[in-house]
Every structure is written in C-alpha cells, then in structure tokens.
Design an enzyme around this catalytic site. Sequence first.
Site, short mmCIF file in Angstrom:
data_model
loop_
_atom_site.label_atom_id
_atom_site.label_comp_id
_atom_site.label_asym_id
_atom_site.label_seq_id
_atom_site.Cartn_x
_atom_site.Cartn_y
_atom_site.Cartn_z
CG HIS A 35 -8.40 28.46 -83.31
ND1 HIS A 35 -8.81 28.05 -84.50
CD2 HIS A 35 -6.93 28.67 -83.71
CE1 HIS A 35 -7.72 27.74 -85.32
NE2 HIS A 35 -6.67 28.04 -84.60
CG MET A 39 1.04 24.34 -82.39
SD MET A 39 2.23 26.14 -82.28
CE MET A 39 0.88 27.23 -82.65
CG HIS A 68 -5.14 24.92 -86.38
ND1 HIS A 68 -4.23 26.14 -86.72
CD2 HIS A 68 -4.67 23.98 -87.46
CE1 HIS A 68 -3.49 26.17 -87.67
NE2 HIS A 68 -3.80 24.80 -88.08
CG MET A 143 -2.52 27.29 -91.95
SD MET A 143 -2.96 27.59 -90.22
CE MET A 143 -1.53 29.17 -89.89
N GLY A 148 2.61 28.12 -86.45
CA GLY A 148 3.66 27.82 -85.44
C GLY A 148 3.47 28.97 -84.15
CG PHE A 149 5.81 31.16 -83.50
CD1 PHE A 149 6.06 30.76 -82.38
CD2 PHE A 149 6.54 30.41 -84.52
CE1 PHE A 149 7.37 29.90 -81.84
CE2 PHE A 149 7.47 29.69 -84.25
CZ PHE A 149 7.94 29.36 -82.99
N GLY A 150 1.95 33.03 -83.15
CA GLY A 150 0.92 34.15 -83.32
C GLY A 150 1.69 35.39 -83.47
CG ASP A 177 -5.30 30.12 -87.63
OD1 ASP A 177 -4.91 31.11 -86.99
OD2 ASP A 177 -4.87 29.13 -87.10
N GLY A 178 -4.36 33.43 -89.06
CA GLY A 178 -2.98 34.17 -89.27
C GLY A 178 -3.19 35.68 -89.78
N GLY A 179 -2.56 36.53 -88.46
CA GLY A 179 -2.70 37.83 -89.22
C GLY A 179 -4.00 38.81 -89.35
N GLY A 199 -5.77 36.37 -82.91
CA GLY A 199 -5.37 35.97 -81.66
C GLY A 199 -4.69 37.27 -81.10
CB SER A 200 -1.73 39.42 -81.62
OG SER A 200 -1.77 38.95 -83.13
#
Length: 226
Positions: A35, A39, A68, A143, A148-150, A177-179, A199-200
């Site tokens: 992914h 941005m 993305h 989303m 904007g941020f991981g 996507d996200g968390g 991601g994280s």
Amino acid sequence: MGVAAKIAPSMLSSDFANLASEAQRMLDFGADWLHMDIMDGHFVPNLTIGAPVIESLRKHSKAYLDCHLMVTNPLDYVEPLGKAGASGFTFHVEVSKENWQELVQRIKSKGMKPGVALKPGTPIEEVYPLIEAENPVEMVLVMTVEPGFGGQKFMLEMMDKVRTLRKKYPALDIEVDGGLGPSTIEAAASAGANCIVAGSSVFGAAEPAHVISLLRNSVEEAQRNS
Ligand code: DX5
Ligand code: ZN
C-alpha cells in the site's frame, strides 16, 4: 468463499531510505499488495511520495502497488503513475464529484485498477454511483481514520459502512485503512472487508509475518462464517 483476502502493508510505516528492501521484506513475510500512500500536503496536512518513488520501486519489484491518492487533483496523477508502474489507483470521492467518470476511464486506459476512497465523514451512499456505473470502480476503500498519518486509532463506527457495502455488493473488493491490527481485524473482517491495509501494526511488530498471517486468517475465517 468470498472475495480473496489481500493483506497490504502500508509502506508509510517503512524506512523510506530503504524502500526496496522494506518492500521485499514485506513480500517475504506474506504480503499480497504493497500500500503506497501518496499525499500532496493539501488534501491532507502531510507530504509523502509521488510517481518518481513508485517508478524507482517498480525497478526493484514486481509487486502489486496499491496506490492511495490523498491529493486534491487525482486526474493530474493518472498519467505519471501509470507510466511509473502503479497497479491500483484509488482516488478520494470528496475531490472527484465532477470528474470521476473521466478519472475511472483514464485509470483503466493506463492499465491500472480504479478504486474510490472515502473519508470518515463522507456518507457511504456517495460511492454507489461509482460502483454501479457502466465503467465502474473495482474497489472501495473505507477510511477508518482521518487520512494523513499512520498510527492512529481505528474508528469502529466505520464498520457500518463496510457492512452496508458488503450486503449490497457481495463480490466487491472492500479495503479498510487506518488502525488495523490484531486487536481490530475481527471487527473489520466480520463486517466484510477483504483488503486490509496495516502500517504500524505490521512494521512495529516483532514478527511481522505473524501479524500478516493473523490478518489473513481473520478475513478467511469471517468469510467461512458468513
Ligand atoms: C493514513 C494512510 C494509511 C496509514 C495506515 O492516511 O492512508 O494507509 O499508513 O497506517 P496505520 O495502519 O498505522 O494506521
Ligand atoms: Zn492509505
């Protein structure tokens, strides 16, 4: 069986100075897609990578690059990203109200898979016309954080959108996507998501391969039980 599970580590959490080896590491750990968060510092308050980086990575990898686009003018990116070797091109519905038909058509003409993303505040109904069009998008990205941020907290309340979509479109690729990680995957998988960005939770894990297989197993298990 439902639509195939795709696990997509978000390279935003990788060491950008070693992108090719980070990408290979994720593929070796079992990732299906990579992914890529693009941005522009305008649609979101962060600036990341663009077509030149995709082009560089493409020279080192045959992987599916799931791009993305968190940018205000996605149309401007179709040509350069197509040339650079992007695989998927997912634009945001919030900035494409006037030109999504043209966008989808151009994305396909460059050999990429068109997808549409929506921010947490955007109602799910806004993507229906794009899925039902004669020339439709092939993936919807829901989303689960503000883009904007991981490293942000998963928004459980977004699962209503995923459930509604899955009920209406059983064969659609639905990405979240996200968390996402071991503590949130069950909610997303049972709601019907099959493409999982992480991601994280992957890059920060002691054993990323373990997290990737756990994410995949949750999706497959939820599909068996649905
Ligand atoms: C956020 C990006 C995500 C982000 C996810 O705007 O779209 O792809 O990298 O990171 P985690 O999994 O850490 O929330
Ligand atoms: Zn993303």
